[in-house]
Structures are given as structure tokens and as C-alpha cells.
Write a protein that holds these residues in place. Structure first.
Motif, short mmCIF file in Angstrom:
data_model
loop_
_atom_site.label_atom_id
_atom_site.label_comp_id
_atom_site.label_asym_id
_atom_site.label_seq_id
_atom_site.Cartn_x
_atom_site.Cartn_y
_atom_site.Cartn_z
N ALA A 64 -0.23 0.47 -4.10
CA ALA A 64 -1.67 0.51 -4.35
C ALA A 64 -2.36 1.44 -3.36
O ALA A 64 -1.96 1.52 -2.20
N ARG A 65 -3.40 2.13 -3.82
CA ARG A 65 -4.07 3.09 -2.93
C ARG A 65 -5.13 2.42 -2.06
O ARG A 65 -5.50 2.95 -1.02
N SER A 116 -7.41 -1.93 -5.84
CA SER A 116 -6.30 -1.71 -6.78
C SER A 116 -5.15 -2.67 -6.49
O SER A 116 -4.47 -3.14 -7.41
N LEU A 117 -4.94 -3.02 -5.23
CA LEU A 117 -3.90 -3.98 -4.87
C LEU A 117 -4.19 -5.35 -5.49
O LEU A 117 -3.31 -5.97 -6.11
N VAL A 118 -5.44 -5.80 -5.38
CA VAL A 118 -5.83 -7.10 -5.93
C VAL A 118 -5.69 -7.08 -7.46
O VAL A 118 -5.11 -8.00 -8.06
N ASN A 119 -6.19 -6.03 -8.10
CA ASN A 119 -6.10 -5.93 -9.56
C ASN A 119 -4.66 -5.91 -10.04
O ASN A 119 -4.32 -6.56 -11.04
N MET A 120 -3.80 -5.17 -9.33
CA MET A 120 -2.40 -5.10 -9.72
C MET A 120 -1.72 -6.46 -9.55
O MET A 120 -0.94 -6.88 -10.41
N TYR A 129 0.82 -1.21 0.00
CA TYR A 129 0.00 0.00 0.00
C TYR A 129 0.86 1.26 0.00
O TYR A 129 1.95 1.28 0.58
N ALA A 130 0.35 2.30 -0.61
CA ALA A 130 1.03 3.60 -0.67
C ALA A 130 0.78 4.35 0.63
O ALA A 130 0.16 5.41 0.65
N ALA A 131 1.22 3.76 1.74
CA ALA A 131 0.93 4.33 3.06
C ALA A 131 1.96 3.87 4.06
O ALA A 131 2.64 2.86 3.86
N GLN A 132 2.08 4.62 5.16
CA GLN A 132 2.90 4.25 6.31
C GLN A 132 4.34 3.91 5.88
O GLN A 132 4.86 4.47 4.92
#
Length: 207
Positions: free
Chosen positions: A156-157, A161-165, A138-141
């Protein structure tokens, strides 16, 4: 009272500052990149590696496996792993593995999938990159700081989107240069580099 407060990521720094604590700088935790390194120049790439731990977002892993991606999951905290992960035909739970085995797992993975709920730094993405495996997270932390989107992995945001990627990368692959870029990125977290940062901080304090 301590004269210096160093955080282990910019995300951690922002948490402390939100609590009104002054942070003097950010120094990431160190990694032994002479140990975590690619074990092969021809990775099998026939599975995706993931980590099963307390902060793992298991529902995302299940959706990736449901879409046909072959996943190997390591981690000793088996009590946290839901039955739908343990019994999934596309997921192989490995449990606790030795560090040597882990290096081989990273080195041969197509990529490392790292969905999390809370991760101030995250050793898994950095270890994976050190072994040449790009990281989808994820694009976080913390992981959003260590993984470089489109260069050493993918950020992924959200869960969709993570699953699709993950499915797209599994089906289509990625440029081989990403493995070398991943290794280069991880070397920035090498213990010698981090030690020099600490020495510089201590010199400033003494000076």
C-alpha cells in the motif's frame, strides 16, 4: 578499518549512502525456514495477524479493526500499545508468544497486517510468508523489498489504501496460490541461501 560494508536491505544501503558511507553490497538477514513453515494445509483464516511493537503504526490497525476485521496482535512491548488497541472489541492482544505458537498464528492467519513507521528490514513479513500467510504492508523501506505486490501480498502507498485493501481482502479473500508463492519467496531468505551469499562475498575479499 573495515574493508567491507554490507547493508541488510537496499533501504538501509540508501540511508548509509546518504550519510556518505560507501556500501559494498546488500545481504538480507537469514531466516530458518525449516522452523518457520506452514503448520497446516487448511488454515482457519478467520483472523488477521499483526505485530505490536515500537515501530507499529497503531492508528492504521485501529481503522482496520473499526471496519470489522478481526485482528490478533502479538508482541511483548505492551507498554507501547495504546489503550484503544488493548480495549478494541475486534482486536485480541496476545502479548508475548512462543516461537512455536507464532508459527501456528502465522500459518492460520488470513494474512499478516504490517503497518510500520520505520523498518530497515522487518522479520515479521518474511516469517509470515515462510508460514504461507501473505502480507499487507507499505511499499517502502525493508518490507517493500521483501513482499512482492500481488504475488506474496500487497503493498500500500499510504494509510488510506492500506485500510481499504485490508477490508477488501478480509471480505473477498485472494487466490490460494498466493500462500504457496509466499512460501517460495521466503525460501530466498533461508539461512543456507544467505550463508552462501556471505561465503561468496568473503571469497571475493580474499581473492
Amino acid at each position: 578499518a573495515s574493508g567491507l560494508f554490507i547493508a541488510n536491505s537496499s533501504f538501509t544501503r540508501s540511508m548509509y549512502e546518504a550519510w556518505g558511507i560507501r556500501v559494498d553490497g546488500v545481504i538480507y538477514p537469514p531466516l530458518d525456514t525449516s522452523f518457520f513453515r506452514p503448520t497446516t494445509s487448511r488454515p482457519s483464516g478467520d483472523y488477521v495477524l499483526t505485530y505490536a511493537g515500537k515501530e507499529t503504526a497503531f492508528s492504521a490497525i485501529r481503522r482496520v479493526a473499526d471496519a470489522g476485521v478481526k485482528i490478533r496482535a502479538f508482541g511483548s512491548k505492551i507498554s507501547h500499545v495504546p489503550d484503544y488497541i488493548r480495549g478494541h472489541p475486534n482486536i485480541e492482544p496476545l502479548g508475548r508468544v512462543s516461537d512455536e505458537e507464532l508459527v501456528k498464528l502465522y500459518s492460520n492467519a488470513l494474512f499478516t497486517l504490517f503497518p510500520f513507521t520505520h523498518e530497515p528490514f522487518g522479520y515479521v513479513p518474511v516469517e509470515s510468508m515462510a508460514c504461507g500467510a501473505p502480507v499487507l504492508t507499505y511499499a517502502a523501506q525493508g518490507p517493500g523489498e521483501t513482499v512482492v505486490d500481488g504475488v506474496t501480498g500487497w503493498l500500500a502507498r499510504d494509510k488510506d489504501s492500506l485500510v481499504n485493501m485490508a477490508v477488501r481482502i478480509w471480505n473477498e479473500g485472494y487466490p490460494g496460490s498466493m500462500r504457496a508463492r509466499s512460501r517460495e519467496r521466503a525460501e530466498q531468505f533461508d539461512a543456507k541461501v544467505i550463508a552462501d551469499m556471505w561465503l561468496e562475498v568473503l571469497r571475493k575479499v580474499k581473492g
